[in-house]
Write a protein that holds these residues in place. Structure first.
Motif, PDB file in Angstrom:
ATOM      1  N   LEU B 239      12.797 -22.897 -18.091  1.00 36.57           N
ATOM      2  CA  LEU B 239      11.643 -22.550 -17.264  1.00 36.57           C
ATOM      3  C   LEU B 239      12.086 -22.147 -15.873  1.00 36.57           C
ATOM      4  N   SER B 240      12.955 -22.972 -15.282  1.00 32.59           N
ATOM      5  CA  SER B 240      13.422 -22.670 -13.928  1.00 32.59           C
ATOM      6  C   SER B 240      14.348 -21.468 -13.968  1.00 32.59           C
ATOM      7  N   GLY B 241      15.035 -21.288 -15.102  1.00 36.24           N
ATOM      8  CA  GLY B 241      15.968 -20.187 -15.251  1.00 36.24           C
ATOM      9  C   GLY B 241      15.279 -18.833 -15.216  1.00 36.24           C
ATOM     10  N   GLY B 242      13.977 -18.861 -15.484  1.00 33.95           N
ATOM     11  CA  GLY B 242      13.217 -17.617 -15.447  1.00 33.95           C
ATOM     12  C   GLY B 242      13.222 -17.015 -14.043  1.00 33.95           C
ATOM     13  N   LEU B 243      13.428 -17.858 -13.058  1.00 36.84           N
ATOM     14  CA  LEU B 243      13.507 -17.378 -11.684  1.00 36.84           C
ATOM     15  C   LEU B 243      14.960 -17.474 -11.219  1.00 36.84           C
ATOM     16  N   ALA B 244      15.388 -16.493 -10.444  1.00 32.91           N
ATOM     17  CA  ALA B 244      16.788 -16.452 -10.027  1.00 32.91           C
ATOM     18  C   ALA B 244      17.063 -17.441  -8.899  1.00 32.91           C
ATOM     19  N   THR B 245      18.299 -17.938  -8.873  1.00 35.35           N
ATOM     20  CA  THR B 245      18.759 -18.730  -7.747  1.00 35.35           C
ATOM     21  C   THR B 245      18.973 -17.768  -6.571  1.00 35.35           C
ATOM     22  N   ARG B 246      18.525 -18.194  -5.407  1.00 37.04           N
ATOM     23  CA  ARG B 246      18.631 -17.306  -4.246  1.00 37.04           C
ATOM     24  C   ARG B 246      19.569 -17.911  -3.210  1.00 37.04           C
ATOM     25  N   VAL B 247      20.116 -17.021  -2.380  1.00 37.66           N
ATOM     26  CA  VAL B 247      20.904 -17.489  -1.256  1.00 37.66           C
ATOM     27  C   VAL B 247      20.092 -17.190   0.006  1.00 37.66           C
ATOM     28  N   SER B 248      20.107 -18.152   0.896  1.00 35.97           N
ATOM     29  CA  SER B 248      19.337 -17.979   2.119  1.00 35.97           C
ATOM     30  C   SER B 248      20.270 -18.110   3.313  1.00 35.97           C
ATOM     31  N   VAL B 249      20.296 -17.101   4.132  1.00 34.25           N
ATOM     32  CA  VAL B 249      21.212 -17.062   5.282  1.00 34.25           C
ATOM     33  C   VAL B 249      20.411 -17.166   6.564  1.00 34.25           C
ATOM     34  N   GLU B 250      20.791 -18.130   7.386  1.00 39.30           N
ATOM     35  CA  GLU B 250      20.127 -18.291   8.676  1.00 39.30           C
ATOM     36  C   GLU B 250      21.014 -17.603   9.722  1.00 39.30           C
ATOM     37  N   THR B 251      20.470 -16.600  10.385  1.00 41.21           N
ATOM     38  CA  THR B 251      21.286 -15.826  11.307  1.00 41.21           C
ATOM     39  C   THR B 251      20.431 -15.092  12.337  1.00 41.21           C
ATOM     40  N   PRO B 252      20.959 -14.900  13.568  1.00 41.77           N
ATOM     41  CA  PRO B 252      20.217 -14.063  14.525  1.00 41.77           C
ATOM     42  C   PRO B 252      20.376 -12.576  14.199  1.00 41.77           C
ATOM     43  N   ASP B 253      21.399 -12.222  13.403  1.00 36.70           N
ATOM     44  CA  ASP B 253      21.641 -10.808  13.111  1.00 36.70           C
ATOM     45  C   ASP B 253      21.078 -10.467  11.728  1.00 36.70           C
ATOM     46  N   ALA B 254      19.783 -10.546  11.597  1.00 37.83           N
ATOM     47  CA  ALA B 254      19.161 -10.418  10.279  1.00 37.83           C
ATOM     48  C   ALA B 254      19.436  -9.047   9.656  1.00 37.83           C
ATOM     49  N   ALA B 255      19.353  -8.017  10.451  1.00 35.14           N
ATOM     50  CA  ALA B 255      19.508  -6.671   9.911  1.00 35.14           C
ATOM     51  C   ALA B 255      20.922  -6.464   9.370  1.00 35.14           C
ATOM     52  N   ASP B 256      21.926  -6.930  10.155  1.00 35.10           N
ATOM     53  CA  ASP B 256      23.317  -6.810   9.709  1.00 35.10           C
ATOM     54  C   ASP B 256      23.543  -7.597   8.433  1.00 35.10           C
ATOM     55  N   ALA B 257      23.018  -8.804   8.436  1.00 35.29           N
ATOM     56  CA  ALA B 257      23.206  -9.670   7.268  1.00 35.29           C
ATOM     57  C   ALA B 257      22.610  -9.012   6.033  1.00 35.29           C
ATOM     58  N   ALA B 258      21.438  -8.435   6.184  1.00 36.18           N
ATOM     59  CA  ALA B 258      20.779  -7.792   5.043  1.00 36.18           C
ATOM     60  C   ALA B 258      21.647  -6.648   4.519  1.00 36.18           C
ATOM     61  N   ARG B 259      22.229  -5.927   5.426  1.00 35.22           N
ATOM     62  CA  ARG B 259      23.089  -4.808   5.028  1.00 35.22           C
ATOM     63  C   ARG B 259      24.304  -5.297   4.236  1.00 35.22           C
ATOM     64  N   VAL B 260      24.910  -6.369   4.753  1.00 31.98           N
ATOM     65  CA  VAL B 260      26.106  -6.910   4.086  1.00 31.98           C
ATOM     66  C   VAL B 260      25.752  -7.404   2.680  1.00 31.98           C
ATOM     67  N   ALA B 262      23.310  -6.478   0.785  1.00 27.48           N
ATOM     68  CA  ALA B 262      23.016  -5.351  -0.096  1.00 27.48           C
ATOM     69  C   ALA B 262      24.317  -4.683  -0.533  1.00 27.48           C
ATOM     70  N   ALA B 263      25.266  -4.572   0.418  1.00 24.93           N
ATOM     71  CA  ALA B 263      26.552  -3.950   0.105  1.00 24.93           C
ATOM     72  C   ALA B 263      27.321  -4.756  -0.933  1.00 24.93           C
ATOM     73  N   LEU B 264      27.155  -6.086  -0.880  1.00 25.36           N
ATOM     74  CA  LEU B 264      27.819  -6.968  -1.859  1.00 25.36           C
ATOM     75  C   LEU B 264      27.226  -6.792  -3.251  1.00 25.36           C
ATOM     76  N   GLY B 265      26.043  -6.190  -3.291  1.00 19.69           N
ATOM     77  CA  GLY B 265      25.399  -5.975  -4.592  1.00 19.69           C
ATOM     78  C   GLY B 265      24.359  -7.020  -4.933  1.00 19.69           C
ATOM     79  N   LEU B 266      23.928  -7.802  -3.945  1.00 22.53           N
ATOM     80  CA  LEU B 266      22.888  -8.793  -4.203  1.00 22.53           C
ATOM     81  C   LEU B 266      21.526  -8.093  -4.288  1.00 22.53           C
ATOM     82  N   ALA B 267      20.715  -8.536  -5.250  1.00 24.10           N
ATOM     83  CA  ALA B 267      19.424  -7.879  -5.457  1.00 24.10           C
ATOM     84  C   ALA B 267      18.328  -8.551  -4.629  1.00 24.10           C
ATOM     85  N   ASP B 268      17.238  -7.838  -4.488  1.00 23.77           N
ATOM     86  CA  ASP B 268      16.028  -8.361  -3.862  1.00 23.77           C
ATOM     87  C   ASP B 268      16.291  -8.975  -2.486  1.00 23.77           C
TER      88      ASP B 268
END
Lengths: 317, 325
Positions: B239-260, B262-268
């Motif tokens: 049941l829980s497996g139906g939803l993906a495990t997520r990684v959550s990054v706390e950072t002041p550089d949100a835009a950069d982090a999002a880019r990195v 995405a570049a790593l290939g992480l979805a959503d």
């Protein structure tokens, strides 16, 4: 694990069966199979035993409830009050009929007490127990646990009815015994003069009382069947009880209306006092049989209704 | 429990299965009450033997109606259900049940109440009732209150007594409807421990609850009900497996982090002020962290968020839940 530890448990340890078994441990042996689930097809004997066990549980519940015992006690005092007041006024020359008969013989008080109480008080007592039978369990929520046990709906209904019948006979016996003892203490014992003028021996009189108890108990069993049927339809015990009592009073009223004479023989209360047939000589068996058949018809009809409804009912309480 | 008692087959332990199939099977089970309200709508449920099965749903979602149908208290208007693969009358003695809270005779003692319900079971023996009642009371910690009238029991004691009643004989299946209702936190923990202990003995436990946390802690399987319908079922993991495990990054550089990310290939990848989250997929969190730091993103915190049943439920129904468990 503190209670009953060593005795029962070490005995069952594999390879540790004590050589010197005492008589009591041997006697306790038959308990063991019941630790496992019962066989898929329980034997008839076992089933009868289980029925008896549930009936005993029901009876013990009924006869331990203060309310039910209080009703028996109240009913037992009425013949005493009747006897004492008759004794006080017996010297009066104005009295006649039944009252004079009571003053003349100790056994007659029993008939008088039964015919007075059977009209309303005894039916009320029986209605309380039988009306509460299913509605009380449903209202308290215990019905769902009894059925999940599983008590079985037909089995539970049968147990509830038999329990009510036992209470009906207990009510009758208590009134009869109380009246008999009061009568024997306060009035002369001896031969009994019947309503038809014949005189019979005291033994014969006692037999006629036994017949009367059987008849009245059966009448009250019919009341119990009606109350149980109403009880199957509701979760409010007081509703079932009141419903039965109102029904009995309504019948008494209908019976008193001359224009409705035609339906009177079919009304339950008309037959309540039918036992005065035993005070004739020979006993008017025709009247007795008619009464018993009426009661039987009410019992069959009411239990059929109760069964049909209760076995298909959704228990949502 | 001593070893000796286990070997002797304590009556509250598992009974040998009467049928190798599932403990509970329902097929198209439907209950429409007079007045047209559909309480349970075409429910297909299979409860495997030996599982601790959580039956979840908000109040009024049809859980209790389903349980009443399973126990034969109400007749389905459609579909079928069976317990232990047996006809109901044969199955019920092997099933212990707690339905919609405790109900006992207030003028009887706790012990007398248990005797009363035991007498209603045609397969139970009057010869062993004393011992079985004693053991059931001990199991729920009510031995000291056995002789007290039910009227004087506290809510928690009443709930325990109801559980004791469900443990009067050897059971293959326990059906517990909201067993921790009315219990204090200590009592709740005890009930959970008891359920685990019973399940460890091989008894299947079917437990309804509106508390997600409770089901997550106790159960191996779960079904989620909503307005009479089954919205999901399976093992807790699936049941829980139906939803993906997520990684959550706390950072002041949100835009950069999002880019990195995405570049790593992480979805959503979703970014918000001061935090970015993405589906972890097959990536190792430490690698993700190293990549972020390598790209000069100021990482203040990094967490792996595993989905809970609540997320599953919210995802499935868009509804919140009472989660004060």
């Amino acid at each position: 694990m503190s209670t009953a530890d060593t005795g029962t448990r070490t005995r069952r340890t594999p390879g540790l069966v004590p050589v010197t078994e005492t008589l009591s441990t041997v006697e306790r042996r038959p308990e063991e199979p019941s630790d496992r689930p019962a066989p898929l097809a329980p034997q008839a004997g076992r089933r009868a035993g289980a029925f008896w066990r549930l009936l005993v549980s029901e009876l013990s519940l009924t006869f331990h409830r203060p309310r039910n015992l209080a009703m028996l006690a109240a009913l037992a005092t009425v013949p005493v009050i009747m006897g004492v007041s008759l004794r006080l006024f017996a010297g009066d020359d104005q009295v006649g009929g039944m009252i004079a008969a009571v003053a003349g013989n100790s056994l007659m008080l029993t008939f008088l007490a039964l015919s007075a109480l059977v009209l309303l008080m005894m039916p009320i007592a029986v209605s309380v127990v039988a009306g509460d039978a299913l509605a009380g369990e449903a209202g308290g929520g215990t019905l769902r646990y009894l059925l999940a046990a599983p008590a079985g709906r037909t089995r539970l209904l049968a147990v509830k009815y038999l329990n009510a019948v036992v209470y009906a006979y207990a009510v009758t016996a208590v009134v009869a015994l109380s009246a008999l003892v009061t009568g024997l203490v306060l009035f002369p014992a001896g031969d009994v003069v019947l309503l038809s003028g014949t005189t019979v021996t005291m033994t014969d009189g006692l037999l006629r009382i036994a017949l009367t108890v059987g008849y009245v108990g059966f009448a009250l069993s019919a009341v119990a069947a009606v109350a149980l049927a109403i009880s199957a339809f509701t979760e409010v015990p007081i509703g079932a009880i009141a419903g039965t009592v109102v029904l009995i009073i309504a019948c008494q009223v209908l019976r008193a209306i001359p224009a409705l004479e035609a339906i009177a023989p079919y009304l339950l209360p008309t037959r309540f006092t039918g036992f005065d047939a035993v005070l004739r000589s020979p006993i008017d068996t025709g009247a007795l049989t008619e009464g018993l058949l009426t009661f039987g018809a009410y019992i069959v009809m009411s239990l059929s209704i109760a069964w049909a409804h209760f076995t298909g009912k959704d228990v949502t309480s | 429990m001593t070893t000796v008692a286990q070997e002797a087959g304590a009556p509250t332990g598992a009974a040998p299965p009467s049928d190798p199939g599932a403990a509970i099977v329902t097929s198209g089970l439907t209950k429409r009450f007079r007045g047209g309200q559909t309480a349970v709508d075409a429910l297909d449920l299979t409860v495997p033997r030996g599982s601790v099965y959580g039956f979840l749903g908000p109040n009024g979602s049809g859980k209790t109606t389903t349980i009443r149908m399973l126990l034969g208290l109400i007749t389905p208007t459609g579909g079928t259900c069976s317990l232990l693969g047996l006809p109901l009358a044969l199955a019920l003695p092997r099933v212990g049940a707690l339905v919609e809270g405790p109900a006992f005779y207030p003028y009887l003692t706790g012990e007398a109440n248990l005797r009363r319900f035991d007498a209603a079971d045609p397969t139970a023996s009057g010869a062993t009732v004393r011992r079985r009642v004693g053991e059931a009371l001990e199991r729920v910690g009510l031995t000291a209150a056995a002789g007290k009238r039910y009227r004087n029991y506290s809510l928690g004691m009443r709930q325990r007594l109801a559980i004791a009643a469900a443990l009067l004989g050897p059971r293959e299946l326990l059906i517990l409807d909201e067993p921790t209702n009315g219990l204090d936190p200590q009592g709740t923990r005890e009930v959970r421990a008891l359920v685990k202990e019973i399940a460890a003995g091989g008894t299947t436990v079917f437990v309804s609850s509106h508390l997600l946390a409770e089901v997550e802690q106790m159960c191996t399987h779960a079904a989620i009900m909503r307005t009479g319908r089954l919205v999901a079922d399976g093992t807790i993991a699936s049941l829980s497996g139906g939803l993906a495990t997520r990684v959550s990054v706390e950072t002041p550089d949100a835009a950069d982090a999002a880019r990195v990310l995405a570049a790593l290939g992480l979805a959503d990848v979703r970014s918000a002020a001061g935090a970015v989250t993405a589906e972890l997929g097959g990536h190792a969190p430490e690698r993700v962290n190293a990549a972020l730091v390598g790209e000069g993103v100021a990482v203040r915190g990094l967490a792996v968020v595993r989905p809970s049943l609540e997320d599953v439920f919210v995802g499935l129904t868009g509804e919140g839940f009472d989660v004060d468990g």
